[in-house]
Write an enzyme that holds these catalytic residues in place. Structure first.
Site, short mmCIF file in Angstrom:
data_model
loop_
_atom_site.label_atom_id
_atom_site.label_comp_id
_atom_site.label_asym_id
_atom_site.label_seq_id
_atom_site.Cartn_x
_atom_site.Cartn_y
_atom_site.Cartn_z
N ASP A 181 50.88 25.73 42.57
CA ASP A 181 50.90 25.06 41.26
C ASP A 181 51.69 25.85 40.23
O ASP A 181 52.23 25.28 39.29
CB ASP A 181 49.47 24.83 40.77
CG ASP A 181 48.76 23.82 41.63
OD1 ASP A 181 49.39 22.81 41.96
OD2 ASP A 181 47.59 24.04 41.98
N HIS A 188 43.54 31.54 45.20
CA HIS A 188 43.34 30.44 46.14
C HIS A 188 42.14 30.75 47.01
O HIS A 188 41.93 31.89 47.39
CB HIS A 188 44.60 30.25 47.02
CG HIS A 188 44.63 28.90 47.66
ND1 HIS A 188 43.97 28.62 48.82
CD2 HIS A 188 45.22 27.76 47.26
CE1 HIS A 188 44.16 27.35 49.12
NE2 HIS A 188 44.90 26.80 48.19
N1 ACO Z 1 42.70 34.48 36.86
C1 ACO Z 1 41.92 35.58 36.71
N2 ACO Z 1 40.92 35.93 37.55
C2 ACO Z 1 40.71 35.14 38.61
C3 ACO Z 1 41.49 33.98 38.87
C4 ACO Z 1 42.51 33.68 37.95
N3 ACO Z 1 43.29 32.58 38.14
N4 ACO Z 1 41.07 33.38 40.02
C5 ACO Z 1 40.04 34.14 40.47
N5 ACO Z 1 39.84 35.20 39.64
C6 ACO Z 1 38.86 36.28 39.84
C7 ACO Z 1 37.46 35.82 39.52
O1 ACO Z 1 37.11 36.06 38.16
C8 ACO Z 1 36.66 36.69 40.48
O2 ACO Z 1 36.61 38.00 39.94
P1 ACO Z 1 35.27 38.92 40.14
O3 ACO Z 1 35.19 39.15 41.62
O4 ACO Z 1 35.55 40.14 39.35
O5 ACO Z 1 34.13 38.10 39.61
C9 ACO Z 1 37.54 36.77 41.72
O6 ACO Z 1 38.89 36.60 41.22
C10 ACO Z 1 37.25 35.68 42.78
O7 ACO Z 1 37.29 34.40 42.15
P2 ACO Z 1 36.50 33.11 42.69
O8 ACO Z 1 36.39 32.13 41.58
O9 ACO Z 1 35.24 33.55 43.37
O10 ACO Z 1 37.50 32.58 43.82
P3 ACO Z 1 37.48 31.15 44.50
O11 ACO Z 1 38.09 31.32 45.83
O12 ACO Z 1 36.12 30.53 44.42
O13 ACO Z 1 38.44 30.27 43.53
C11 ACO Z 1 40.34 29.22 42.60
C12 ACO Z 1 39.73 29.90 43.85
C13 ACO Z 1 39.42 28.06 42.12
C14 ACO Z 1 41.70 28.62 42.98
C15 ACO Z 1 40.49 30.26 41.47
O14 ACO Z 1 41.32 31.33 41.90
C16 ACO Z 1 41.04 29.66 40.17
O15 ACO Z 1 40.26 29.15 39.33
N6 ACO Z 1 42.40 29.72 39.97
C17 ACO Z 1 43.02 29.13 38.79
C18 ACO Z 1 43.20 27.63 38.97
C19 ACO Z 1 44.26 27.27 39.99
O16 ACO Z 1 45.38 27.78 39.97
N7 ACO Z 1 43.92 26.33 40.88
C20 ACO Z 1 44.84 25.80 41.90
C21 ACO Z 1 44.42 26.18 43.27
S1 ACO Z 1 45.63 25.67 44.43
C22 ACO Z 1 45.38 24.03 44.63
O17 ACO Z 1 44.33 23.48 44.47
C23 ACO Z 1 46.54 23.26 44.97
#
Ligand code: ACO
Length: 427
Positions: free
Chosen positions: A373, A316
């Protein structure tokens, strides 16, 4: 003497600029940089708005480090455990919980406004069979703007509250009709005798004529426990301060477009799987994983920097400890396990993923925890709601938040058209 300001120095010239700090009532204060461009000739650079406050608000507070969420100052745990979704709607719109008589009036008004205009019903026929309910829902909400063009006088509280009540009331009907069109089965009209949430489940599940499925054991086809679970899910989705879809709603509001069009834009933004679409993707992913024996291989894929596979329902932008909504739903899921027959293969796969990720260094070091979610997908599956309706259910819950944010934006005399700047790097 200490000053409530920050001084920035341009190290190229040695010139300094002083900016006021505006204190928040809770959470981080902000630096008022509204004159920054005029002062320095530079823009600030913050893709994804990770450190930028675009408005001030009194609606929802989140402390992502502590895992805290409040609507109008009231902790989400209190609302989810002691109050209904409609009480939460009243709270968001009026800044306080309703008295008993006020709740009765509000409930009745919402029931009476749930019917759709005859012309709007024809719209559904224009969509192909199997149209995703999110596409139909978004188009139908845009078209609502053509049916209701009045009640936009921000000086008259009754007018804009009527506009807000109408959309909250009609969204479940539109979502249920979109679903039934997707299945190719006749629409079920709203029932004045049913509560908000039970009415929605009935419009989804009933046979033509509004008859409910008859169970051989004499149990009600809609269990009260299902209504409670769905009502809690609506409450937990009701608002979430300046998330992606709300930012879109405020952006459209800033251009002066109709509020229902702003909400339709929010629906479009919510559909993406990085946002509200994640709940549908969670179950699709669990089905794809297929067996508990495959879980470890998929976790390795999620950790591989050369693989863009992500675990849906994890991570998140704001919550870096835990998502308090996920905590409430996990508890609800555990309580309901027996009654809703949650011990399925999908459930076992989900539990294994949860178990591994909570002790895996990759997920711990990046603060990646199950989000709302992850558990919504599992609970809605147990309620026999198909995947394609998960994000529309998010829309039903969030509509009150979007419209409350729209109203707040409109009442804010300092608000401006949303118009970010850019760092140009082209020719
Ligand atoms: N699975 C594996 N790795 C992940 C995940 C995941 N779900 N989410 C983030 N990471 C990793 C990234 O690869 C990154 O790793 P790195 O530092 O080695 O490159 C690190 O964690 C940070 O990730 P970002 O994408 O920079 O985090 P951001 O805060 O921008 O993204 C988000 C948040 C979009 C929710 C992301 O975690 C994601 O795509 N999650 C999966 C989709 C999801 O569940 N969305 C619902 C969100 S809640 C809502 O909207 C109600």
């Amino acid at each position: 003497m200490k000053k409530n300001t920050v001084t920035l120095t341009d190290n190229r010239t040695g010139e300094t600029y002083e900016y006021n700090i505006i204190n928040a009532s809770r959470g981080p204060s902000v630096l008022d940089i509204r004159t920054f461009f005029a002062d320095t000739g530079m823009f600030t650079y913050d893709p994804g708005f990770t450190a930028t406050a675009a408005c001030d608000s009194t609606i929802t507070f989140i402390d992502g480090t502590k895992g805290e969420l409040r609507y109008r100052g009231i902790p989400i745990e209190e609302l989810a455990n002691k109050h209904s979704y409609l009480e939460t709607c009243f709270l968001l719109l009026n800044s306080r919980l309703p008295f008993k008589e006020e709740l009765t009036d509000f409930d009745l008004e919402i029931r009476h406004r749930a019917y759709l205009h005859r012309g709007l019903r024809k719209l559904f026929d224009a969509f192909p069979d199997n149209a995703h309910p999110m596409a139909t829902l978004s188009a139908a909400v845009t078209s609502l703007a053509s049916f209701y063009n009045e009640h936009l006088d921000m000086e008259d509280e009754n007018e804009y509250l009527e506009m807000a009540h109408r959309i909250i009331s009609k969204i479940p009907t539109i979502a249920a009709f979109a679903y039934r069109h997707f299945l190719g089965i006749p629409f079920i009209e709203p029932d004045l005798d049913l509560s908000f949430t039970k009415n929605f489940l009935t419009m989804m599940r009933a046979y033509p004529g509004g008859k409910m499925h008859l169970l051989p054991n004499g149990h009600a086809a809609i269990k009260e426990v299902e209504v409670r679970a769905l009502d809690t899910i609506f409450t937990l989705h009701a608002d979430h301060e300046q998330n992606a879809s709300t930012t879109v709603v405020r952006g459209v509001a800033s251009t002066g477009a109709h509020p229902y069009v702003a909400i339709a834009s929010g629906i479009a933004a919510l559909w993406g799987r990085a946002h509200g679409g994640a709940n549908e993707s969670v179950i699709a992913q669990l089905e794809h994983i297929g067996s508990v024996d495959n879980v470890e291989a998929f976790i390795e894929k999620a950790k591989d920097p050369n693989d863009d596979f992500r675990l849906m329902g994890f991570g998140h932008r704001v919550y870096k400890n835990f998502d308090p909504r996920a905590k409430i739903l996990k508890k609800l899921q555990d309580e309901l396990r027996e009654e809703l027959n949650l011990d399925t293969e999908l459930m076992t796969i989900a539990r294994k993923i949860e178990e591994i990720t909570l002790s895996d260094e990759y997920f711990i070091s990046r603060n990646l925890y199950p989000n709302i979610d992850f558990y919504t997908g599992i609970i809605l599956t147990a309620l026999q709601i198909p995947k394609s309706m998960f994000t529309p259910i998010f829309v039903i819950g969030r509509t009150v938040g979007w419209i409350t944010q729209w109203i707040e934006f409109k009442k804010d005399e300092t608000s401006k058209i949303a118009r970010p700047r850019q760092l140009y790097t082209g020719e």
